[in-house]
Structure formats: structure tokens, C-alpha cells
Design a protein around this motif. Structure first.
Motif, PDB file in Angstrom:
ATOM      1  N   CYS A 249       0.604  -1.210   0.007  1.00 29.11           N
ATOM      2  CA  CYS A 249      -0.068   0.013   0.110  1.00 29.11           C
ATOM      3  C   CYS A 249       0.940   1.137  -0.167  1.00 29.11           C
ATOM      4  CB  CYS A 249      -0.881  -0.068   1.261  1.00 29.11           C
ATOM      5  SG  CYS A 249      -2.193  -0.990   0.890  1.00 29.11           S
ATOM      6  N   ARG A 250       2.302   0.973   0.649  1.00 32.13           N
ATOM      7  CA  ARG A 250       3.096   2.434   0.565  1.00 32.13           C
ATOM      8  C   ARG A 250       3.187   2.777  -1.045  1.00 32.13           C
ATOM      9  NH1 ARG A 250       7.689   0.651   2.946  1.00 32.13           N
ATOM     10  NH2 ARG A 250       6.447  -0.120   4.838  1.00 32.13           N
ATOM     11  N   VAL A 251       3.167   1.799  -1.810  1.00 30.94           N
ATOM     12  CA  VAL A 251       3.653   2.184  -3.382  1.00 30.94           C
ATOM     13  C   VAL A 251       2.505   3.104  -3.837  1.00 30.94           C
ATOM     14  CG1 VAL A 251       4.344   1.170  -5.454  1.00 30.94           C
ATOM     15  CG2 VAL A 251       4.573  -0.222  -3.324  1.00 30.94           C
ATOM     16  N   LEU A 252       1.149   3.082  -3.298  1.00 29.17           N
ATOM     17  CA  LEU A 252       0.014   3.728  -4.087  1.00 29.17           C
ATOM     18  C   LEU A 252       0.475   5.149  -4.364  1.00 29.17           C
ATOM     19  CD1 LEU A 252      -2.821   1.739  -2.220  1.00 29.17           C
ATOM     20  CD2 LEU A 252      -2.004   1.290  -4.375  1.00 29.17           C
ATOM     21  N   THR A 253       1.319   5.850  -3.290  1.00 31.73           N
ATOM     22  CA  THR A 253       1.210   7.007  -3.212  1.00 31.73           C
ATOM     23  C   THR A 253       2.685   7.328  -4.148  1.00 31.73           C
ATOM     24  OG1 THR A 253       2.481   6.949  -1.320  1.00 31.73           O
ATOM     25  CG2 THR A 253       0.181   7.730  -1.029  1.00 31.73           C
ATOM     26  N   VAL A 364      -5.377   1.588   4.669  1.00 28.49           N
ATOM     27  CA  VAL A 364      -5.763   0.148   4.187  1.00 28.49           C
ATOM     28  C   VAL A 364      -5.040  -0.710   4.950  1.00 28.49           C
ATOM     29  CG1 VAL A 364      -5.689  -1.571   2.079  1.00 28.49           C
ATOM     30  CG2 VAL A 364      -6.833   0.745   1.740  1.00 28.49           C
ATOM     31  N   PRO A 365      -3.787  -0.876   5.092  1.00 28.12           N
ATOM     32  CA  PRO A 365      -3.041  -1.619   5.928  1.00 28.12           C
ATOM     33  C   PRO A 365      -3.565  -2.049   7.355  1.00 28.12           C
ATOM     34  CG  PRO A 365      -1.346  -0.313   4.826  1.00 28.12           C
ATOM     35  CD  PRO A 365      -2.685   0.469   4.583  1.00 28.12           C
ATOM     36  N   GLU A 366      -3.755  -0.696   7.910  1.00 29.65           N
ATOM     37  CA  GLU A 366      -4.258  -0.726   9.299  1.00 29.65           C
ATOM     38  C   GLU A 366      -5.687  -1.418   9.478  1.00 29.65           C
ATOM     39  OE1 GLU A 366      -4.335   2.923  11.207  1.00 29.65           O
ATOM     40  OE2 GLU A 366      -5.261   2.182  12.994  1.00 29.65           O
ATOM     41  N   LEU A 367      -6.308  -1.158   8.374  1.00 35.10           N
ATOM     42  CA  LEU A 367      -7.888  -1.692   8.270  1.00 35.10           C
ATOM     43  C   LEU A 367      -7.769  -3.220   7.969  1.00 35.10           C
ATOM     44  CD1 LEU A 367     -10.986  -1.306   7.747  1.00 35.10           C
ATOM     45  CD2 LEU A 367     -10.373  -1.556   5.215  1.00 35.10           C
ATOM     46  N   ASP A 423     -14.100   4.506  12.317  1.00 33.51           N
ATOM     47  CA  ASP A 423     -13.092   5.324  13.118  1.00 33.51           C
ATOM     48  C   ASP A 423     -11.770   5.772  12.148  1.00 33.51           C
ATOM     49  OD1 ASP A 423     -14.789   4.723  14.962  1.00 33.51           O
ATOM     50  OD2 ASP A 423     -13.835   3.024  15.929  1.00 33.51           O
ATOM     51  N   LEU A 424     -11.466   4.884  10.992  1.00 35.04           N
ATOM     52  CA  LEU A 424     -10.501   5.036  10.385  1.00 35.04           C
ATOM     53  C   LEU A 424     -10.670   6.237   9.181  1.00 35.04           C
ATOM     54  CD1 LEU A 424      -9.108   1.653   9.856  1.00 35.04           C
ATOM     55  CD2 LEU A 424      -8.104   3.190  11.105  1.00 35.04           C
TER      56      LEU A 424
END
Ligand SMILES: Cc1cc2nc3c(=O)[nH]c(=O)nc-3n(C[C@H](O)[C@H](O)[C@H](O)COP(=O)(O)OP(=O)(O)OC[C@H]3O[C@@H](n4cnc5c(N)ncnc54)[C@H](O)[C@@H]3O)c2cc1C
Length: 474
Positions: A249-253, A364-367, A423-424
Motif C-alpha cells: 500500500c505504501r507504493v500507492l502514493t 488500508v494496511p491498518e484496516l 473510526d479510520l
């Protein structure tokens, strides 16, 4: 009695729609051959993709807007429920007549009225499948971007009423971003027209936006003017594995600083990977705890260049087993992994509670990590995949249709997942809508004053509450 896993058993509703004089009048409006009342014939119209059956008292198939007006005037006079139906592949029971009455099938309203390449719009009736519309405009070198995975079965009316999304959302938005104007028959049988044929139109309130996602509660869409774009020359896809969802998910940005706007960015979690490897043996790496699939479109030259850049970005950010398509056949194969998920999951239970929560994409990763905790805590297998580019994740809690305890545990997981998503900073549905399935949770996502405004709008459009009762506000 009708049993649903979403609410307690209900007796079969019998309303004024069953009166012989009403059935006779319906037949006069649309022709006897276009009214179904026999139990075996109406039964299929009592369910959608949720697969719970609440058969209507009659199914009516109008062909024109004038007939639609007459049906709704009759419904208002006799006060029986009316539920519009498109392709019947909704995931929240929207087209299911839980309180009885009639279902209006839009199947016969399936004509394309005008394709205008110069002004980039198409005017069509609501009963056309998404696929048929896409094919028709493609012949003119044009693209209708909304692409729900159900596109071969879902209707344009159903897409608008659910404000459907799809893979191409990161670049092209959801259905409402492609709707310019609508013709709608209100609950009292009046015709209203919203928007127009132009992208720019700021005259009056945005009733077009209001109708998108209104789930058949405010009126029945009888005609749509939809925005088109030039068909991109080519597409390409790059797929990579990652050691963690966080890394994927870090790649998305990372694409934006390189001037890239991928058309699709889909993520697959480790439980999905385990399930598909067990069933299809694609040979995915044992170290793969997440998969990211990124697709681009544009001119041939642009697509080739952008796909190479994406490959490099994935490599630089921890991606491995990276595959880039060079042909449409190769591209199709790269998506096989994504397509294999749903059939693979059914090995983990006979019932899938399939949710579509949405959070800002950085969450998304936290979710996903917290949803896994929820599943573990309630001894329920859960697998997550979906539209990472817009933070819309398909969460699948697996249970056993014949085991009420496993269903209760999965439902508890759903409730906690909804709260977690809110909550997120997200919400309880990104694309499937509310229907009757998510109605009990609506107040988790929308505060009381806002809900009151929505109920007030419903009252203006449908003073007698005949349109799709038992949905959204319960
Ligand atoms: C395998 C599968 C994949 C899916 N993938 C996606 C996806 O990628 N993205 C996505 O967003 N959804 C997806 N869905 C959910 C669903 O297909 C969409 O919500 C779709 O838009 C429903 O269209 P439909 O024509 O089947 O509508 P229906 O299920 O028939 O109806 C849905 C709602 O629209 C109302 N409605 C229908 N026609 C009209 C009309 N003319 N006027 C007013 N109201 C109307 C109904 O009353 C109901 O409330 C998927 C479903 C399945 C089964």
C-alpha cells in the motif's frame, strides 16, 4: 414465513397489489403478457445476489415512460409498495421486495436513443446492461468508464441507483461522474428531468447527483444521458508480490510524483493468496503476503512507457515476482489471480458475508490488519481484496449457512468492521450501497441530523412511502 440472516422472520406480505382489480389495471397499462403473478414466475424476482427470497405479488414490465407514470399513479392510489429492478445482481438486497407489492422489471426499457460522438454523450433507457452499452459506444471509438465486475448482468439503471464503482475508479471515478442528466418518474407518477447533455450545468439543485445512489427510494430512472470519453488506444497491467500489505500500500502514493494516474490499483491479502494457491496453484511465492495489480491506459507509446515506470516503482519499493503484460492475452492472465479469489473462498464456508468498506487509502494496511484481529477474536475466516487505489476493500467473512452460531460470529465481525472503517475515517460501503442488508448499521456512518435531512428528502419525493420500503431507513 421468510427467514433472513439479516433480520427476524417476516410473514409474507399481502398488499393491495394482489387485488384482482389492481392486477387487471396493471395488465391494461402494459399488456397482460407483461404482468407476472404466478408464484413460480414471480419467485426469481424476489432475490438478488444476496440470495434471500422475498417474492413480490406481481412483476410488471413497462416499455415506456408513459407506462411507468401510470403504474406509479396506480401504486399511489392503492398504496402498495413498488420496487424497481435492474439486472438483480445487487449485493445489499436493494431490488428485493421485502414488504411485498410489485417489482417493476426494466428489462424492456433497453434501448439506446442517441450516441453523440461530437458532444461525447449517450442517451439510453435504464434496462440496458452495462456491457451492452460499453459495446455499443465502443463501435464509435468511445468509452463509458464505469465498470462494475457485474457489468455483463447489471443494468445502467441499477448502476446509477447504486452509484456503482469498479476497477477503473482511481482514474475515472464512480458512476455518478459519468451521469450528465436523468429522466425520472417520481412516486406520484410525475416526470422530472435533471441535469442535461453538458458537463457544465449549474442551474438549480444537483438532482442528478441526488438520484445517483438513491437505491430506488426517490424515483424510477427511465432515461439517462451519460458522459463518454475517447476510447484509449491501449492498456497494460503490472503485477507484483510484497512481503506485507503495508509495503504494497505504501507504493500507492509513489505514482503521482512520477506524473502517473493508474486506471486501476487492486490489492490482494495473504489469506486470499493462501486460498487461491490452494485451489489454483498459480505458483505464487511463499513470501507473498500481498499482491498489488496496477493497470494503465492511454496511447500505445504512453502505455508502454508508463508500464515500465510502474514496474520500476514496484521494484524500488519492495515488489518481487514482478510481471508486466506486453499483449492483451498476457494482461488477461495477470488478472486471473484476482478472478480466482471468489471461487477459492467458497472452500472456507457455505456462506460469505461480503462487505465493501472504504477508508482513506493510506489506512488500508491498518484496516486489514485489524480486520484479521477481529476474525481471529471471533474464530471466523476472513479474506480481503479490492480496490486499494480508492481504499474500497472487499471483506469476506466466511461461515456455514446451516450453523447459526457461525453466522452470529460473522455478523459480529461485520459490525466491528463497520465501526473500525468509520473510526479510520471511512464508511460502511464504498459501492454496494445499503439496501436492507446494511440498513441496521446506517446510523454508524451518518449522524442523526444528516439522517433527518435524508428522510425529509424521501418524504418530498415519495410522500406515501411506496418506493422500495424496508430499505436504507429502518
Ligand atoms: C459478481 C458481482 C460483482 C459485483 N461487482 C461490483 C463492482 O465491481 N462494483 C459495484 O459497484 N458493484 C458490484 N456488484 C454489485 C452490483 O452488481 C451493483 O450494485 C450493480 O450496480 C447492480 O445493478 P443491477 O442492475 O443488478 O441492480 P439491481 O440489483 O436490480 O438493483 C439495485 C438497486 O437499484 C434500484 N434500481 C434498479 N433499477 C432502477 C431504476 N431504473 N430506477 C431507480 N432505481 C433502480 C433497485 O430498486 C435497487 O435498489 C457486484 C455484484 C456481483 C454479484
Amino acid at each position: 414465513m421468510f427467514q433472513s440472516i439479516h433480520f427476524n422472520a417476516k410473514p409474507r406480505a399481502v398488499t393491495n397489489a394482489s387485488k384482482p382489480e389492481v392486477v387487471e389495471k396493471l395488465k391494461q397499462i402494459v399488456g397482460a403478457e407483461n404482468v407476472l403473478v404466478e408464484p413460480e414466475k414471480v419467485e426469481p424476482y424476489g432475490a438478488d445476489a444476496v440470495k434471500e427470497k422475498f417474492p413480490p405479488e406481481a412483476v410488471v414490465f413497462p416499455e415506456t415512460t408513459a407506462q411507468m407514470c401510470e403504474i406509479l399513479k396506480l401504486a399511489n392510489e392503492y398504496l402498495f409498495p413498488v420496487t424497481a429492478r435492474g439486472g438483480g445482481v445487487g449485493y445489499t438486497g436493494g431490488a428485493v421486495p421485502v414488504d411485498g407489492g410489485i417489482v417493476i422489471g426494466t428489462d424492456r426499457m433497453n434501448k439506446i436513443i442517441e450516441i453523440n460522438a461530437a458532444d461525447l454523450y449517450v442517451i439510453c433507457q435504464p434496462g440496458l446492461t452495462t456491457y451492452a452499452l460499453q459495446q455499443a459506444v465502443e463501435k464509435h471509438g468511445l468509452l463509458f468508464p464505469p465498470d462494475p465486475a457485474s457489468y455483463k448482468d447489471s443494468f445502467i439503471g441499477g448502476n446509477i441507483a447504486e452509484n456503482a464503482g469498479g476497477m477503473r475508479t482511481p482514474k475515472y471515478g464512480v458512476t455518478k461522474h459519468s451521469v450528465l442528466g436523468l429522466e425520472v418518474v417520481t412516486a406520484t407518477g410525475e416526470i422530472i428531468r435533471t441535469g442535461g447533455k453538458t458537463v457544465k450545468n449549474v442551474v438549480g439543485f444537483d438532482l442528478t447527483g441526488l438520484m445517483c445512489g438513491s437505491e430506488g427510494l426517490l424515483g424510477i430512472i427511465t432515461e439517462a444521458t451519460l458522459k463518454l470519453l475517447p476510447m484509449p488506444e491501449a492498456t497494460a497491467t503490472v503485477r507484483a508480490s510484497f512481503k506485507s500489505m503495508e509495503a504494497a500500500c505504501r507504493v500507492l502514493t509513489k505514482f503521482t510524483p512520477e506524473g502517473l494516474l493508474p486506471m486501476a490499483m487492486e490489492v490482494v491479502d495473504k489469506n486470499c493468496i493462501g486460498a487461491i494457491e490452494q485451489n489454483f496453484a498459480f505458483g505464487l511465492s511463499k513470501d507473498a503476503n500481498a499482491i498489488l495489480i496496477v493497470a494503465v491506459d492511454g496511447s500505445m507509446e504512453e502505455v508502454s512507457r508508463n508500464a515500465q515506470t510502474i514496474e520500476r516503482i514496484l521494484q524500488e519499493n519492495g515488489g518481487f515476482d514482478i510481471l508486466r503484460s506486453r499483449t492483451s492475452e498476457e494482461e488477461d492472465k495477470l488478472w486471473d489471480v484476482r478472478r480466482a479469489i471468489s471461487p477459492s473462498l467458497m472452500k472456507y464456508g457455505t456462506l460469505k458475508l461480503n462487505e465493501d468498506v472504504v477508508v482513506p487509502r493510506s489506512k488500508v494496511p491498518e484496516l486489514i490488519s485489524k480486520i484479521e484481529d477481529i476474525g481471529r477474536q471471533h474464530k471466523t475466516f476472513v479474506a480481503n481484496f479490492g480496490h486499494a487505489g480508492d481504499g474500497n476493500i472487499h471483506v469476506n467473512f466466511m461461515c456455514d449457512r446451516d450453523d447459526p452460531e457461525s453466522i452470529a460470529r460473522a455478523r459480529q465481525c461485520v459490525k466491528e468492521t463497520f465501526q473500525l472503517s468509520v473510526d479510520l475515517g471511512g464508511s460502511i460501503s464504498g459501492e454496494h450501497g445499503i439496501g436492507y442488508v446494511k440498513a441496521p448499521y446506517l446510523n454508524m456512518a451518518i449522524d442523526a441530523p444528516t439522517l433527518e435531512v435524508m428522510k425529509g428528502i424521501k418524504k418530498v419525493f415519495d410522500p406515501n412511502g411506496i418506493l422500495n420500503p424496508g430499505k436504507m431507513f429502518v
